[in-house]
Write an enzyme that holds these catalytic residues in place. Sequence first.
Site, short mmCIF file in Angstrom:
data_model
loop_
_atom_site.label_atom_id
_atom_site.label_comp_id
_atom_site.label_asym_id
_atom_site.label_seq_id
_atom_site.Cartn_x
_atom_site.Cartn_y
_atom_site.Cartn_z
N HIS A 35 37.77 37.38 41.73
CA HIS A 35 38.98 38.21 41.80
C HIS A 35 40.17 37.37 42.26
CE1 HIS A 35 35.74 41.32 42.46
NE2 HIS A 35 36.42 41.89 41.48
N GLN A 151 33.61 42.63 27.59
CA GLN A 151 34.73 43.47 28.04
C GLN A 151 36.05 42.91 27.49
OE1 GLN A 151 35.17 45.36 32.05
NE2 GLN A 151 36.27 43.49 32.49
P1 AMP Z 1 35.08 43.84 38.69
O1 AMP Z 1 35.74 44.17 39.99
O2 AMP Z 1 33.68 43.31 38.84
O3 AMP Z 1 35.20 44.94 37.66
O4 AMP Z 1 35.88 42.61 38.10
C1 AMP Z 1 37.29 42.68 37.97
C2 AMP Z 1 37.72 41.54 37.11
O5 AMP Z 1 37.31 40.31 37.71
C3 AMP Z 1 37.11 41.57 35.70
O6 AMP Z 1 38.09 41.20 34.76
C4 AMP Z 1 36.01 40.54 35.80
O7 AMP Z 1 35.71 39.93 34.56
C5 AMP Z 1 36.63 39.54 36.75
N1 AMP Z 1 35.58 38.75 37.38
C6 AMP Z 1 34.46 39.20 38.02
N2 AMP Z 1 33.70 38.17 38.43
C7 AMP Z 1 34.33 37.04 38.04
C8 AMP Z 1 34.05 35.64 38.17
N3 AMP Z 1 32.96 35.21 38.78
N4 AMP Z 1 34.94 34.77 37.64
C9 AMP Z 1 36.06 35.20 37.01
N5 AMP Z 1 36.38 36.50 36.87
C10 AMP Z 1 35.54 37.41 37.37
#
Ligand code: AMP
Length: 256
Positions: A35, A151
Amino acid sequence: MKLLRTIAELRDALEPRRGGTIALVPTMGAFHAGHAALFRAARAESDVVVASLFVNPAQFSERADLNGYPRDETRDAAFAEAEGVDVLFVPSAEEMYPHGFQTWVDVERLGAGLEGAHRPGHFRGVATVCLKLFNIVQPQRAYFGQKDAQQVAVLARMIRDLDLELELRVVPTVRDADGLAFSSRNARLSPEERARALALPCALATKDAERARELLRDLDVDYVEVADFEPRVLVAAVRVGDTRLIDNVILEGDTE
Ligand code: AMP
């Protein structure tokens, strides 16, 4: 940083800022280094950074997964503020899906396979909540992680198909020192499960579906496939104990 809970408050707060560039980072909270990378990418090229924190019930197909999703709003608010987020939007489920809600966005083919096959309705929930957030915030750019490759593919298709006027920015996957991609769900892994989960990044690093399947044979595998997204990726989903993990590597074009 402003923490706002209603759509009306968010619209009012953004109204005087519309002359500048507005960035949106949609999230489900339990913030980690992945994030942070999105927040920083947004901060670096925008006047106003809006992050949303909403554990979207519509994208969960299992109630236990929804109920067990990690939540810590106080910690997340401090984290977002430290990363330069200007506005954290934290709506309730009733605010996003008021009584009588019945309009859904379905990205049919891209949303049907892989995650969509294992989590029925998942991408319908993702696409619908993201379209709502895009309409409310009206950002010039929205930031998503390559970690969730399908996604990104689904949302890029929705943006094209519905002629939305925003740019989708994709941030490379951020990994922990041991290679495991950061995920809010990692917090649920016991040390022993975490050690077993490392087979996932190791398998994907081969960039070969057959070899990856071989390396994952001791885990409960939902799929290991080459997906023809842009760019093409090797994607996998596995279950380690009660925790489901997804990850991918890019096979061509940009390297991670
Ligand atoms: P989430 O809160 O898990 O829905 O993730 C929010 C955003 O953060 C989404 O666009 C995810 O793809 C991105 N995200 C989650 N984990 C990672 C990661 N390890 N590296 C890069 N982006 C991430």
